[in-house]
Design an enzyme around this catalytic site. Structure first.
Site, PDB file in Angstrom:
ATOM      1  N   ASP A  59       0.828  -1.211   0.000  1.00 31.99           N
ATOM      2  CA  ASP A  59       0.000   0.000   0.000  1.00 31.99           C
ATOM      3  C   ASP A  59       0.857   1.254   0.000  1.00 31.99           C
ATOM      4  OD1 ASP A  59       0.999  -0.310   2.545  1.00 31.99           O
ATOM      5  OD2 ASP A  59      -0.922  -0.543   3.527  1.00 31.99           O
ATOM      6  N   ASN A  87      -7.296  -2.248  14.418  1.00 31.62           N
ATOM      7  CA  ASN A  87      -8.695  -2.549  14.063  1.00 31.62           C
ATOM      8  C   ASN A  87      -8.813  -3.787  13.177  1.00 31.62           C
ATOM      9  OD1 ASN A  87      -7.681  -1.643  11.646  1.00 31.62           O
ATOM     10  ND2 ASN A  87      -9.046   0.122  11.444  1.00 31.62           N
ATOM     11  N   HIS A 140      -7.059  -4.262  10.381  1.00 38.69           N
ATOM     12  CA  HIS A 140      -6.818  -4.032   8.950  1.00 38.69           C
ATOM     13  C   HIS A 140      -5.535  -4.719   8.493  1.00 38.69           C
ATOM     14  CE1 HIS A 140      -4.532   0.076   9.513  1.00 38.69           C
ATOM     15  NE2 HIS A 140      -3.652  -0.846   9.248  1.00 38.69           N
ATOM     16  N   GLU A 153      -9.487  -1.422   5.483  1.00 43.16           N
ATOM     17  CA  GLU A 153     -10.101  -1.042   6.753  1.00 43.16           C
ATOM     18  C   GLU A 153     -11.390  -1.840   6.975  1.00 43.16           C
ATOM     19  OE1 GLU A 153      -8.371   0.642   8.617  1.00 43.16           O
ATOM     20  OE2 GLU A 153      -7.642   2.532   7.814  1.00 43.16           O
TER      21      GLU A 153
HETATM   22  C1  GLP Z   1      -0.208   0.610   8.561  1.00 41.44           C
HETATM   23  C2  GLP Z   1       0.035  -0.231   7.311  1.00 41.44           C
HETATM   24  C3  GLP Z   1      -0.187  -1.691   7.583  1.00 41.44           C
HETATM   25  C4  GLP Z   1       0.472  -2.078   8.881  1.00 41.44           C
HETATM   26  C5  GLP Z   1      -0.144  -1.351  10.027  1.00 41.44           C
HETATM   27  C6  GLP Z   1       0.436  -1.716  11.387  1.00 41.44           C
HETATM   28  O1  GLP Z   1      -1.454   1.169   8.664  1.00 41.44           O
HETATM   29  N1  GLP Z   1      -0.749   0.161   6.201  1.00 41.44           N
HETATM   30  O2  GLP Z   1       0.307  -2.447   6.483  1.00 41.44           O
HETATM   31  O3  GLP Z   1       0.356  -3.471   9.077  1.00 41.44           O
HETATM   32  O4  GLP Z   1       0.055   0.020   9.815  1.00 41.44           O
HETATM   33  O5  GLP Z   1       1.612  -1.024  11.618  1.00 41.44           O
HETATM   34  P1  GLP Z   1       2.599  -1.275  12.810  1.00 41.44           P
HETATM   35  O6  GLP Z   1       3.368  -2.515  12.443  1.00 41.44           O
HETATM   36  O7  GLP Z   1       3.482  -0.069  12.851  1.00 41.44           O
HETATM   37  O8  GLP Z   1       1.786  -1.442  14.029  1.00 41.44           O
END
Ligand code: GLP
Length: 240
Positions: free
Chosen positions: A67, A136, A138, A143
């Site tokens: 993404d 959440n 995702h 989302e």
């Molecule tokens: C972002 C990314 C996700 C990721 C998530 C969790 O929103 N788009 O791909 O898994 O954050 O991030 P973190 O590993 O920093 O908790």
């Protein structure tokens, strides 16, 4: 869906890197799906270490990232382009022409999404997709919603995502939209590894593993995936 629980993020990184070593030994030109966020950073460090020691080569791999934010310059310190180059690509023997990231500034984002799907198909599909998880539930930027989205698409970020990620942006001003692989794109990967650490992820992991399969918790769809493993620390696994 399997899960494995570890004491430290470093152990997770070593085990995760072992999956890459096994795959790349069998298939040096594998197609790798990468993720951003804090969760994969120890794994990226371990992959870099193995690359420098000569144990692992990325010379022939092709990569697709999950993404990217929309309307954030590629050079911004918070773009996923910058994140991936700083935390992995600039430090390994990968060829830049084999690296694919979505362009969140494309004039036509729908065309960008369609071209990305096509490029993944042309590359032969993703062999190993790495994932983190949002608080959440995702994955990528899929989302919680009323339905699963199949292909790469443009999404409005959830409030909880903005709350989690705005700490990285000066004045908390962060993009409101992103472009992300869809659930179908992720699900088509032949192997999936999801990393989650810390108590903030416990609820999402509980729902992912034991909850209903529902687009309200997008990661729950992984229950159906034939080759997914969750690498968790004890805090993230607290509700299992
Ligand atoms: C972002 C990314 C996700 C990721 C998530 C969790 O929103 N788009 O791909 O898994 O954050 O991030 P973190 O590993 O920093 O908790």
């Amino acid at each position: 869906m399997d899960f494995r629980i570890f004491d430290t993020a470093e152990e997770i990184a070593r085990v995760c890197a072992d999956y890459y070593s096994a795959l790349l030994q069998k298939k040096p030109d594998a197609v790798l799906g990468f993720a951003t966020g804090a969760s994969p950073i120890p794994t990226y460090r371990e992959l870099i270490r193995r690359n420098h020691s000569g144990a692992l080569s990325f010379r022939n791999v092709t990569t697709f990232n999950l993404d990217e934010y929309c309307e954030l310059p590629r050079e911004d310190k918070n773009s996923y382009y910058t994140f991936m180059h700083e935390n992995l690509f600039s430090q390994i023997d990968i060829r830049e022409e084999n690296v694919h990231l979505l362009n969140g500034n494309a004039a036509d984002l729908n065309a960008e999404a369609a071209a990305y799907e096509q490029a993944i198909g042309t590359a032969g599909g993703i062999d190993l997709q790495l994932l983190g998880i949002g608080t959440n539930g995702h994955i990528g930027f899929n989302e919680p919603a009323d339905h699963f989205t199949n292909k790469t698409f443009v999404v409005e970020l959830a409030k909880s995502t903005v709350t989690s990620n705005k700490i990285y942006f000066e004045n908390g001003a962060m993009p409101t939209h992103a472009i992300t692989m869809g659930i179908g794109t992720i699900f088509a990967a032949r192997q999936i590894i999801l990393i989650a650490t810390g108590s903030k992820k416990a609820k999402a992991i509980g729902m992912t593993v034991n909850g209903d399969i529902t687009p309200r918790c997008p990661a729950s769809v992984l229950q159906f995936h034939p080759n997914t493993v969750l690498l968790l620390d004890k805090e993230a696994a607290a509700e299992l």
